[in-house]
Design a protein around this motif. Structure first.
Motif, PDB file in Angstrom:
ATOM      1  N   THR A 252       2.410  -4.599   6.558  1.00 48.78           N
ATOM      2  CA  THR A 252       2.971  -3.292   6.901  1.00 48.78           C
ATOM      3  C   THR A 252       3.593  -3.408   8.282  1.00 48.78           C
ATOM      4  O   THR A 252       3.689  -4.501   8.847  1.00 48.78           O
ATOM      5  N   HIS A 253       4.022  -2.283   8.842  1.00 47.81           N
ATOM      6  CA  HIS A 253       4.514  -2.296  10.221  1.00 47.81           C
ATOM      7  C   HIS A 253       3.331  -2.553  11.156  1.00 47.81           C
ATOM      8  O   HIS A 253       2.237  -2.017  10.952  1.00 47.81           O
ATOM      9  N   TRP A 254       3.553  -3.349  12.206  1.00 45.94           N
ATOM     10  CA  TRP A 254       2.439  -3.735  13.077  1.00 45.94           C
ATOM     11  C   TRP A 254       1.772  -2.535  13.750  1.00 45.94           C
ATOM     12  O   TRP A 254       0.585  -2.584  14.077  1.00 45.94           O
ATOM     13  N   THR A 255       2.503  -1.427  13.941  1.00 46.92           N
ATOM     14  CA  THR A 255       1.890  -0.255  14.579  1.00 46.92           C
ATOM     15  C   THR A 255       0.868   0.437  13.689  1.00 46.92           C
ATOM     16  O   THR A 255       0.056   1.221  14.179  1.00 46.92           O
ATOM     17  N   ALA A 256       0.897   0.166  12.390  1.00 44.77           N
ATOM     18  CA  ALA A 256       0.022   0.873  11.447  1.00 44.77           C
ATOM     19  C   ALA A 256      -1.231   0.081  11.090  1.00 44.77           C
ATOM     20  O   ALA A 256      -2.096   0.600  10.384  1.00 44.77           O
ATOM     21  N   VAL A 257      -1.342  -1.134  11.572  1.00 47.06           N
ATOM     22  CA  VAL A 257      -2.412  -2.023  11.107  1.00 47.06           C
ATOM     23  C   VAL A 257      -3.796  -1.443  11.382  1.00 47.06           C
ATOM     24  O   VAL A 257      -4.653  -1.379  10.487  1.00 47.06           O
TER      25      VAL A 257
END
Length: 324
Positions: free
Chosen positions: A131-136
Motif C-alpha cells: 500500500t502507500h507507505w503512509t498507511a502501513v
C-alpha cells in the motif's frame, strides 16, 4: 477480452482513474496496430449514478451503477483522498459489491490506498499486500491478520493484487498488461508510457515519521528519548531502564504499541536522519554515519540499504540536488 470494472467514488484520486484508462487504452492500440484484437474493456462503476461528483474539480462519466454490473473479470479499487475511516464509512456499498464480485469469480486489484477496500472486504486476510507507505501503521493496527509488505511495489496472490503508493500504482497496471497480454506487449507499453518495468521496491520513497498513534504513555516517552538521543551510543537496555521496565517487558510493550521492536525503531530514526543529510549535502559518508550514531561503516551501509533499498551513495545521487 478482459472486462474491467474500475470503481469511481467521491474521494477518488483522479490519477487512479485517468492513469488506468490511459494505460489500458494504449495497450489496446498497441494490439490493434499489430493486427490483434483489443484486450481490455474498462467500465467505470459507481453507486452514485452517472456523472458522480468528485473530491476536486474534475468529473468522469460513470458508465454503470453497481446494480447494472452482475459479473466482471477484474475489479480495480482506486486510491482516495483524506481519512481512511471516512472513506470506508461513505463507501460500504462499494465494499459489499467487491465481496459479491469476488464470490462470482472476479479478480480484485487495489491502487495505493485502495488496499483499504480490499482489506475491509476481507480479501487480504492471511495474504500479503502492499500500500502507500503512509498507511502501513494504520493498516497494521486495523487488520492484524494481513501481512503488509510496505517495500513492495506489486503483490499478486491468487488473483488478489495490490500496489504501492501514488503513481507506482501504474506498475501494477503494467504488470496486469504483461500478465494478460504477454511480456512483449508489456515491454512496448512500458516504453510508450515511460514506466520502468520490474520495479519491485518503493522503500526509498518512505519517510519515517514515528509511530505515536497509541495509548501507552511510557512507550511514547521512550520514543521521544530515542528521537532526541539517536545520535548517541544508546542501548535498548538503557532505554528500558529509563522506562523502569525489564528489557523483555519493554521490548514486548514497545512492539505492541508501535508494531516495531525498539531496535528497529532506533534504526529507522537514525536512517531517516541520514537520508535528510544525504539529500542536502555532499559530506563524507563516514562523517555523516558518525553524526547519526553509527561507528561501523559496513553496518551503517547494510542497515541503510535494508531500510531504503539503496546504498547511501545511490540515495545521494538520486535525491541530492547539488550533485545533479
Amino acid at each position: 477480452m478482459k472486462e474491467i470494472a474500475l470503481l469511481i467514488y467521491e474521494d477518488t484520486v483522479l490519477s487512479s482513474i485517468a492513469g488506468v484508462l490511459d494505460l489500458f487504452a494504449g495497450t489496446n492500440r498497441i494490439l490493434q496496430e499489430a493486427g490483434a484484437p483489443p484486450a481490455f474493456r474498462v467500465t467505470l462503476v459507481s453507486d452514485k449514478g452517472n456523472n458522480p461528483s468528485m473530491h476536486i474539480p474534475g468529473q468522469f462519466i460513470s458508465n454503470k451503477n453497481l446494480s447494472e454490473v452482475s459479473n466482471t473479470d477484474l475489479v480495480i479499487a482506486p486510491a482516495f483522498y483524506g481519512d481512511a475511516q471516512q472513506a470506508l464509512d461513505k463507501n460500504h456499498a462499494l465494499v459489499n459489491w467487491i465481496i459479491t464480485m469476488h464470490r462470482r469469480g472476479a479478480e480484485v486489484a487495489s491502487l495505493c490506498l485502495g488496499s483499504y477496500f480490499l482489506a475491509e472486504a476481507g480479501l487480504l486476510a492471511g495474504r500479503c499486500c502492499t500500500t502507500h507507505w503512509t498507511a502501513v501503521d494504520d493498516m497494521r493496527r486495523r487488520y492484524p491478520n494481513i501481512d503488509i509488505l510496505p517495500d513492495l511495489v506489486v503483490t499478486d496472490e491468487e488473483g488478489i493484487y495490490t500496489s504501492g503508493g501514488a503513481f507506482s500504482s501504474l506498475n501494477l497496471v503494467l504488470y496486469l498488461v504483461e500478465k494478460f497480454c504477454g511480456r512483449e506487449v508489456g515491454i512496448v507499453a512500458s516504453k510508450m508510457f515511460s514506466i520502468d518495468m520490474d520495479r519491485v521496491n518503493q522503500a526509498h520513497f518512505s519517510m519515517f515519521m514515528g509511530q505515536h498513534q497509541h495509548e501507552d504513555e511510557e512507550i511514547r516517552k521512550a520514543q521521544s528519548y530515542i528521537e532526541e538521543h539517536f545520535h548517541l551510543q544508546i542501548s535498548i537496555e538503557e532505554i528500558a531502564e529509563r522506562s523502569n521496565m525489564s528489557k523483555r517487558n519493554f521490548i514486548r510493550r514497545f512492539k505492541h504499541a508501535t508494531q516495531s521492536t525498539p531496535l528497529e525503531y532506533l534504526q529507522r530514526v537514525k536512517i531517516e536522519s541520514a537520508k535528510k543529510a544525504l539529500e542536502k549535502s555532499g559530506d563524507n559518508i563516514s562523517a555523516l554515519m558518525n553524526n547519526v550514531g553509527y561507528n561501523d561503516l559496513k553496518t551503517f551501509r547494510k542497515v541503510f540499504k535494508r531500510i531504503t533499498g539503496l546504498t547511501p551513495q545511490d540515495y545521494r545521487k538520486k535525491y541530492c540536488r547539488s550533485l545533479n
